[in-house]
Write a protein that holds these residues in place. Structure first.
Motif, short mmCIF file in Angstrom:
data_model
loop_
_atom_site.label_atom_id
_atom_site.label_comp_id
_atom_site.label_asym_id
_atom_site.label_seq_id
_atom_site.Cartn_x
_atom_site.Cartn_y
_atom_site.Cartn_z
N LEU A 39 73.15 63.84 -34.34
CA LEU A 39 72.75 62.77 -35.26
C LEU A 39 71.65 63.23 -36.21
N LYS A 40 70.71 64.05 -35.71
CA LYS A 40 69.61 64.52 -36.56
C LYS A 40 70.14 65.34 -37.73
N ALA A 41 71.07 66.24 -37.46
CA ALA A 41 71.65 67.07 -38.53
C ALA A 41 72.40 66.20 -39.53
N SER A 42 73.11 65.18 -39.05
CA SER A 42 73.84 64.27 -39.93
C SER A 42 72.88 63.53 -40.85
N LEU A 43 71.75 63.07 -40.29
CA LEU A 43 70.78 62.32 -41.08
C LEU A 43 70.12 63.20 -42.14
N VAL A 44 69.74 64.42 -41.75
CA VAL A 44 69.09 65.32 -42.70
C VAL A 44 70.05 65.72 -43.82
N MET A 45 71.32 65.98 -43.48
CA MET A 45 72.30 66.30 -44.51
C MET A 45 72.48 65.13 -45.47
N SER A 46 72.48 63.91 -44.92
CA SER A 46 72.63 62.72 -45.75
C SER A 46 71.47 62.59 -46.73
N ILE A 47 70.24 62.77 -46.24
CA ILE A 47 69.06 62.68 -47.09
C ILE A 47 69.10 63.76 -48.16
N SER A 48 69.55 64.95 -47.79
CA SER A 48 69.64 66.06 -48.75
C SER A 48 70.61 65.72 -49.88
N VAL A 49 71.74 65.15 -49.53
CA VAL A 49 72.74 64.82 -50.55
C VAL A 49 72.26 63.66 -51.42
N ILE A 50 71.54 62.70 -50.84
CA ILE A 50 70.97 61.61 -51.63
C ILE A 50 70.02 62.17 -52.69
N PHE A 51 69.18 63.12 -52.29
CA PHE A 51 68.26 63.75 -53.25
C PHE A 51 69.02 64.49 -54.34
N VAL A 52 69.98 65.32 -53.93
CA VAL A 52 70.71 66.14 -54.89
C VAL A 52 71.50 65.27 -55.87
N ILE A 110 76.65 72.52 -52.91
CA ILE A 110 76.96 72.90 -54.30
C ILE A 110 78.42 72.61 -54.62
N THR A 111 79.30 72.83 -53.68
CA THR A 111 80.73 72.67 -53.94
C THR A 111 81.25 71.31 -53.47
N ASN A 112 80.35 70.41 -53.08
CA ASN A 112 80.79 69.09 -52.63
C ASN A 112 81.48 68.35 -53.77
N CYS A 113 82.72 67.96 -53.55
CA CYS A 113 83.51 67.32 -54.61
C CYS A 113 82.90 66.00 -55.06
N ILE A 114 82.20 65.32 -54.17
CA ILE A 114 81.59 64.04 -54.54
C ILE A 114 80.57 64.24 -55.65
N ILE A 115 79.72 65.25 -55.49
CA ILE A 115 78.65 65.50 -56.46
C ILE A 115 79.22 65.89 -57.80
N MET A 116 80.08 66.88 -57.84
CA MET A 116 80.65 67.33 -59.09
C MET A 116 81.48 66.22 -59.74
N GLY A 117 82.15 65.43 -58.90
CA GLY A 117 82.95 64.34 -59.42
C GLY A 117 82.12 63.28 -60.12
N ARG A 118 80.96 62.94 -59.54
CA ARG A 118 80.10 61.91 -60.15
C ARG A 118 79.42 62.45 -61.40
N PHE A 119 79.07 63.74 -61.40
CA PHE A 119 78.53 64.34 -62.62
C PHE A 119 79.53 64.17 -63.76
N GLU A 120 80.77 64.56 -63.46
CA GLU A 120 81.81 64.60 -64.49
C GLU A 120 82.27 63.20 -64.89
N ALA A 121 82.47 62.32 -63.90
CA ALA A 121 83.07 61.03 -64.17
C ALA A 121 82.07 59.97 -64.62
N PHE A 122 80.79 60.14 -64.25
CA PHE A 122 79.84 59.06 -64.55
C PHE A 122 78.62 59.52 -65.35
N ALA A 123 77.90 60.51 -64.83
CA ALA A 123 76.62 60.90 -65.44
C ALA A 123 76.80 61.39 -66.87
#
Length: 215
Positions: A39-52, A110-123
């Protein structure tokens, strides 16, 4: 959400349920399988992605009129890679053991499709504030599933949460009997994460039949 308009509030709320990036869009599934044994690793990864995603969407929105269309993907990769490096260095400085647990998966943000997708589709097409809300909303939706999967995998796999025993003390032998929770090794391996995600998808579609795709 009283301070936000209904449209802005939906940028936060929709990815948490009816437009979740993992259970509906089926994006970012690799990290959900790989790092959710604890659970700790899941939470830290989640916070990292929220920041990025939050900061990344803001940066891309600010630069949207300056980035030539031919190199927009390269520019997006540079932005996300820079933010991931910041996250990686912070983890190594303040949570070194956890950074080793997450290993290469932090870099794979860096290669997470969610991030690149939101950059391209929204930001690239919206202002700073709405881009920030969109990034945070999608990251929260992603993180919610990671935390849920990490919760059940650690609880059922090791009988602990955040490393603390919650299903009795670790197994102890007393004569012919065993006292405590015996580890369920199946829940620790990646296929178990896929099963947990599948159950979450099933529950979600059972509650909202509109999400079921017609054949």
């Amino acid at each position: 959400m009283a301070l936000l308009s209904k449209k802005d509030a939906n940028l936060i709320l929709d990815p948490l349920a009816d437009n979740n990036p993992i259970t509906i869009q089926v994006l970012g599934i690799c990290s959900a399988l790989a790092i959710t044994a604890e659970l700790k690793a899941s939470l830290v990864m989640s916070i990292s992605v929220i920041f990025v995603m939050g900061v990344g969407n803001v940066v891309i929105s600010l630069m949207r009129n300056l980035i030539p269309s031919k190199i927009r993907i390269i520019a997006q990769l540079i932005v996300v890679a820079t933010l991931v490096i910041v996250v990686d260095q912070v983890l190594k400085a303040f949570a070194y053991e956890l950074s080793k647990t997450l290993s290469v998966f932090v870099g794979l943000i860096i290669t997470n499709c969610i991030i690149m997708g939101r950059f391209e589709a929204f930001a690239l097409g919206n202002g700073v504030w709405r881009s920030f809300l969109d990034g945070v909303g999608n990251a929260l939706g992603y993180g919610l599933i990671l935390v849920m999967v990490g919760f059940f995998r650690e609880l059922l796999g090791a009988g602990t949460l955040f490393g603390i025993p919650v299903l009795g003390d670790p197994i102890a032998k007393t004569g012919l009997y065993s006292i405590g929770y015996e580890n369920n090794g199946f829940m620790i391996i990646p296929p178990a994460a896929l099963i947990v995600v599948g159950v979450i998808i099933w529950v979600q579609r059972s509650r909202n039949r509109a999400l079921i795709e017609e054949a």
